[in-house]
Design a protein around this motif. Structure first.
Motif, PDB file in Angstrom:
ATOM      1  N   VAL A 396       0.795  -1.171   0.032  1.00 19.82           N
ATOM      2  CA  VAL A 396      -0.026  -0.127  -0.047  1.00 19.82           C
ATOM      3  C   VAL A 396       1.030   1.329   0.112  1.00 19.82           C
ATOM      4  CG1 VAL A 396      -1.744   1.376   1.453  1.00 19.82           C
ATOM      5  CG2 VAL A 396      -1.848  -1.258   1.044  1.00 19.82           C
ATOM      6  N   ALA A 399       2.152   1.751  -3.570  1.00 16.94           N
ATOM      7  CA  ALA A 399       0.789   2.153  -4.360  1.00 16.94           C
ATOM      8  C   ALA A 399       0.916   3.515  -4.201  1.00 16.94           C
ATOM      9  CB  ALA A 399      -0.189   1.336  -3.911  1.00 16.94           C
ATOM     10  N   ASN A 400       0.700   4.021  -2.930  1.00 20.66           N
ATOM     11  CA  ASN A 400       0.369   5.528  -2.659  1.00 20.66           C
ATOM     12  C   ASN A 400       1.542   6.348  -3.023  1.00 20.66           C
ATOM     13  OD1 ASN A 400      -2.104   4.855  -2.099  1.00 20.66           O
ATOM     14  ND2 ASN A 400      -1.761   4.826  -0.120  1.00 20.66           N
ATOM     15  N   GLY A 408      -6.462   2.565  -9.045  1.00 24.64           N
ATOM     16  CA  GLY A 408      -5.704   1.538  -8.402  1.00 24.64           C
ATOM     17  C   GLY A 408      -6.446   0.239  -8.734  1.00 24.64           C
ATOM     18  N   ILE A 425      -6.119   2.739  -0.663  1.00 17.99           N
ATOM     19  CA  ILE A 425      -5.343   3.284  -1.919  1.00 17.99           C
ATOM     20  C   ILE A 425      -5.993   4.777  -2.117  1.00 17.99           C
ATOM     21  CG2 ILE A 425      -5.138   3.043  -4.492  1.00 17.99           C
ATOM     22  CD1 ILE A 425      -5.150   0.069  -3.989  1.00 17.99           C
ATOM     23  N   VAL A 430     -11.059   2.293  -7.910  1.00 21.04           N
ATOM     24  CA  VAL A 430     -10.081   1.299  -7.643  1.00 21.04           C
ATOM     25  C   VAL A 430     -10.942  -0.012  -8.280  1.00 21.04           C
ATOM     26  CG1 VAL A 430      -9.230  -0.236  -5.847  1.00 21.04           C
ATOM     27  CG2 VAL A 430      -9.264   1.942  -5.410  1.00 21.04           C
TER      28      VAL A 430
END
Length: 474
Positions: A396, A399-400, A408, A425, A430
């Motif tokens: 995570v 991802a961020n 996402g 996210i 998403v």
């Protein structure tokens, strides 16, 4: 093919100052059409027409606007094969993809605008007054080349549905499908001045639209750098700005996912539209222990890609849109090799079997780290980065760890598990386990991926002002 006129005030008119540009077929690298490049006086003419048309069009009934939109839908359906083929020629989308996705998804926006308009309440009681929603006014719409009609549709449909008038600047790289669309609008009987089209480049026509005091709202889709420029130009007149900008979407494959299936699907998703797709899941995050299996599945997926003549229905990936885009993507590929990423498939240069056209080898890099250039910047080509993680919290965090926040992706056999990760996210959308496109749900980004939303009721309301009328509830 010469398309040298602009559509202004219900007629095809000559540009103020003659200046032409060749439109290149990216599969052949040859000019196959010519358009005119507009200037600020052309924008002035279009804005004046839109302003004259606005009061009467804003006052039309819902039923009148529904009739217009339905006629546009009918005309769009009748010319869908022609629209699809035009996009194949102007920006290289394979004909099957251009028909089933590029043209069809653009049509969806007009069908969705009809659905929303049929049910929308423009007035409602609140407290001791009335909340009324009214069209914002003249809208300047600036659209990109990668989804030439989809982005036209996502903006023009709600603008017309809400009672706004429009000045459209399609990308000069892929302008011809938008000009065919203007013919559909004309044939549908949209009143003169309600819809106007001026071709031109961003620094001239785009900037004139963004800065124009006669435009009440500008909606822009394109790069983050260009979006910043549009916002700065628009600030002097305090107009509304809606933007859909860049992306660097992460695809988290959780340890409980079907790894092979998720990787294969993720590779193909990142190659949609030859990777020229703002929400492509170009950062694939895998458990470190599954590295080798992920690489093997990625090679399998790349092996299924069919490059070739985009007019061949069997082709699944066409060329990039231009020589400039080809060179940009090649530079990213070389940078990844220089920074030490593992080349899993593809690599620099054209595919061996193709000696012309802006084709890029479908490429996968492994062992990509967050600091590498290919992990930070939007590539806009068929290049996938596989990144390793040791814990879900780390996944995570990776991802961020991006200035973007458009989309996402999460893969898991456990929907509740995937949902919990999705909530963490920081992005406007998403997708869980390959969920299908839904035209009614909002599309737009967090952070430097933009502001505002498109699609469905959320996109519809971008084109409305909110007025409170006090003392009218009784």
């Amino acid at each position: 093919m010469e398309r040298l006129k602009f559509y202004i005030d219900g007629a095809w008119v000559e540009p103020t100052t003659p200046a032409t540009l060749g439109v290149v077929n990216p599969a052949t690298e040859e000019v196959f059409a010519r358009i005119s490049l507009g200037s600020a006086p052309d924008v002035d003419r279009a804005v004046a027409a839109a302003r004259r048309a606005f009061p009467a069009y804003a006052a039309t009934s819902v039923e009148e606007r529904l009739r217009l939109l339905r006629r546009i839908v009918e005309g769009f359906r009748a010319r869908l094969p022609e629209l699809a083929r035009t996009m194949t020629l102007e920006m290289g989308a394979p004909i099957t993809f251009a028909t089933e996705r590029q043209a069809t998804v653009a049509l969806f926006h007009f069908e969705e605008a009809v659905r929303v308009l049929e049910r929308y309440r423009f007035e409602e009681r609140m407290g001791n007054g009335i909340i009324r929603r009214e069209p914002i006014g003249v809208c300047g719409l600036i659209t990109p080349w990668n989804w030439p009609l989809n982005q036209v549709g996502s903006k023009v449909a709600p603008a017309l549905a809400t009672g706004c008038t429009v000045v459209l600047k399609p990308s000069e790289v892929a302008p011809l499908s938008a000009m065919l669309f203007a013919e559909i609008v004309h044939e549908a009987g949209v009143p003169a001045g309600v819809f106007n089209l001026v071709n031109g480049d961003g620094p001239t026509v785009g900037e004139a639209i963004a800065a124009h005091p006669g435009i009440d709202m500008v909606s822009f889709t394109g790069s983050t750098a260009a979006g910043v420029r549009v916002a700065k130009l628009a600030a002097d007149t305090v107009k509304r700005v809606a933007q859909e900008l860049g992306g660097k979407s992460a695809n988290i494959i959780l340890p409980d996912a079907d790894l092979r299936g998720a990787v294969i699907e993720g590779v193909h998703a990142s190659y949609t539209n030859a990777g020229q797709n703002c929400q492509s899941p170009t950062r694939m995050l895998i458990p470190r222990a599954q590295r080798e299996a992920a690489f093997e599945a990625a090679r399998e997926a790349v092996g299924a890609v069919r490059l070739g003549d985009p007019l061949d229905p069997a082709c699944t990936m066409g060329p990039l849109v231009s020589g400039a885009q080809f060179e940009k993507v090649q530079d990213f590929i070389r940078s990844a090799i220089d920074e030490g990423a593992t080349l899993v498939a593809g690599g620099p240069g054209r595919p061996a079997e193709l000696n012309h056209g802006y084709y890029v080898r479908p490429t996968v890099f492994g062992d990509v780290t967050p600091g590498m250039r290919i992990a930070r910047e939007e590539i806009f080509g068929p290049v996938l980065s596989i990144m390793n993680y040791d814990s879900e919290d780390e996944a995570v965090e990776i991802a961020n760890d991006t200035p973007f926040g458009l989309a996402g992706f999460v893969q898991s056999r456990d929907p509740a598990h995937a949902r919990a990760i999705s909530n963490r996210i920081r992005s406007g959308r998403v997708y869980i386990n390959g969920a299908a496109f839904d035209r009614s749900l909002p599309f737009g980004g967090y952070k430097q991926s933009g502001n505002g939303r498109e699609f469905g009721v959320f996109g519809f309301e971008e084109y409305l002002e909110v007025k409170a009328i006090l003392g009218a509830a009784g």
